[in-house]
Write a protein that holds these residues in place. Sequence first.
Motif, PDB file in Angstrom:
ATOM      1  N   ARG A   1      -0.704  -1.776  23.891  1.00 55.59           N
ATOM      2  CA  ARG A   1       0.620  -2.418  22.514  1.00 55.59           C
ATOM      3  C   ARG A   1      -0.074  -3.819  22.639  1.00 55.59           C
ATOM      4  O   ARG A   1      -0.438  -4.279  23.503  1.00 55.59           O
ATOM      5  CB  ARG A   1       1.557  -2.409  22.427  1.00 55.59           C
ATOM      6  CG  ARG A   1       2.637  -2.425  24.011  1.00 55.59           C
ATOM      7  CD  ARG A   1       3.626  -2.316  23.902  1.00 55.59           C
ATOM      8  NE  ARG A   1       4.650  -3.149  24.745  1.00 55.59           N
ATOM      9  CZ  ARG A   1       4.198  -2.545  25.748  1.00 55.59           C
ATOM     10  NH1 ARG A   1       4.083  -2.076  26.789  1.00 55.59           N
ATOM     11  NH2 ARG A   1       5.431  -3.607  27.206  1.00 55.59           N
TER      12      ARG A   1
ATOM     13  N   GLN B   1       1.652  -0.721  18.746  1.00 53.14           N
ATOM     14  CA  GLN B   1       1.245   0.432  19.289  1.00 53.14           C
ATOM     15  C   GLN B   1      -0.293   0.705  19.012  1.00 53.14           C
ATOM     16  O   GLN B   1      -0.517   0.442  17.627  1.00 53.14           O
ATOM     17  CB  GLN B   1       1.870   1.708  19.538  1.00 53.14           C
ATOM     18  CG  GLN B   1       3.032   1.080  20.336  1.00 53.14           C
ATOM     19  CD  GLN B   1       3.951   3.262  20.226  1.00 53.14           C
ATOM     20  OE1 GLN B   1       3.911   3.927  20.066  1.00 53.14           O
ATOM     21  NE2 GLN B   1       4.912   2.440  21.218  1.00 53.14           N
ATOM     22  N   GLN B   2      -0.800   0.881  20.142  1.00 52.73           N
ATOM     23  CA  GLN B   2      -2.347   1.921  19.344  1.00 52.73           C
ATOM     24  C   GLN B   2      -2.512   2.410  18.166  1.00 52.73           C
ATOM     25  O   GLN B   2      -3.220   2.282  17.044  1.00 52.73           O
ATOM     26  CB  GLN B   2      -3.385   1.431  20.375  1.00 52.73           C
ATOM     27  CG  GLN B   2      -4.891   2.078  19.431  1.00 52.73           C
ATOM     28  CD  GLN B   2      -5.572   2.028  21.746  1.00 52.73           C
ATOM     29  OE1 GLN B   2      -5.381   2.601  22.318  1.00 52.73           O
ATOM     30  NE2 GLN B   2      -7.056   1.956  21.247  1.00 52.73           N
ATOM     31  N   SER B   3      -1.772   3.493  18.037  1.00 57.08           N
ATOM     32  CA  SER B   3      -1.322   4.623  17.422  1.00 57.08           C
ATOM     33  C   SER B   3      -0.980   3.721  15.878  1.00 57.08           C
ATOM     34  O   SER B   3      -0.599   5.037  15.263  1.00 57.08           O
ATOM     35  CB  SER B   3      -0.491   4.954  17.660  1.00 57.08           C
ATOM     36  OG  SER B   3       0.459   4.881  17.758  1.00 57.08           O
ATOM     37  N   SER B   4      -0.686   2.432  15.777  1.00 57.20           N
ATOM     38  CA  SER B   4       0.045   2.409  14.124  1.00 57.20           C
ATOM     39  C   SER B   4      -1.213   2.428  13.554  1.00 57.20           C
ATOM     40  O   SER B   4      -2.490   2.695  13.798  1.00 57.20           O
ATOM     41  CB  SER B   4       0.563   0.846  14.205  1.00 57.20           C
ATOM     42  OG  SER B   4      -0.966  -0.218  14.393  1.00 57.20           O
TER      43      SER B   4
ATOM     44  N   PRO C   1       1.702   3.033  26.859  1.00 55.86           N
ATOM     45  CA  PRO C   1       1.087   2.777  25.542  1.00 55.86           C
ATOM     46  C   PRO C   1       0.583   1.847  25.216  1.00 55.86           C
ATOM     47  O   PRO C   1       1.796   0.575  25.560  1.00 55.86           O
ATOM     48  CB  PRO C   1       1.521   3.926  23.846  1.00 55.86           C
ATOM     49  CG  PRO C   1       3.029   3.232  24.604  1.00 55.86           C
ATOM     50  CD  PRO C   1       3.350   3.727  25.957  1.00 55.86           C
TER      51      PRO C   1
ATOM     52  N   SER D   1      -0.973  -5.858  26.894  1.00 52.81           N
ATOM     53  CA  SER D   1      -0.352  -4.473  27.502  1.00 52.81           C
ATOM     54  C   SER D   1      -1.190  -3.567  28.633  1.00 52.81           C
ATOM     55  O   SER D   1      -2.090  -3.217  27.869  1.00 52.81           O
ATOM     56  CB  SER D   1       1.249  -3.691  26.959  1.00 52.81           C
ATOM     57  OG  SER D   1       0.130  -2.052  26.382  1.00 52.81           O
TER      58      SER D   1
ATOM     59  N   SER E   1       5.843  -5.636  18.080  1.00 54.57           N
ATOM     60  CA  SER E   1       5.503  -4.865  19.084  1.00 54.57           C
ATOM     61  C   SER E   1       4.344  -4.091  18.597  1.00 54.57           C
ATOM     62  O   SER E   1       4.625  -3.419  18.344  1.00 54.57           O
ATOM     63  CB  SER E   1       6.029  -4.712  20.387  1.00 54.57           C
ATOM     64  OG  SER E   1       5.357  -3.647  21.451  1.00 54.57           O
TER      65      SER E   1
ATOM     66  N   GLY F   1       5.042   3.175  14.435  1.00 57.58           N
ATOM     67  CA  GLY F   1       3.903   2.557  15.759  1.00 57.58           C
ATOM     68  C   GLY F   1       4.438   1.112  15.922  1.00 57.58           C
ATOM     69  O   GLY F   1       4.023   0.523  16.508  1.00 57.58           O
TER      70      GLY F   1
END
Length: 117
Positions: free
Chosen positions: A47, A81-84, A45, A41, A79, A65
Amino acid sequence: MSLFDRAGFGTQLGALPGVTFVDQWEARVAKVGGKVFCLLSDQAPLRLVFKCGEASFDILTALDGVAQAAYFAKRQWVSVQQSSPLGEGDLVAYIGRSHALVAAGLTKKLRAELGIA
């Protein structure tokens, strides 16, 4: 380089056979044989979205995430997220598997043209 920046995304995924990139859907999209297997993306956030199998889907969506990807086939796309909590190595492995899953749906002739066994 991180998969969550365009340079890292291009470097890691560009090493897979038959990969092309396009910018669409407000994302950097990786395709094999003209079919999407992963996207990054452009909007926060950040992803990654990629295809996975049923067992992987259940495991991944249990993590913070990670969720079912909107607008993609139900229970086949996630999907992330970078925070996962997923590390770079895990993501590379899952995306490699996504590439293989999508490539398996291509014709034998196209796979041969793209250098995919």
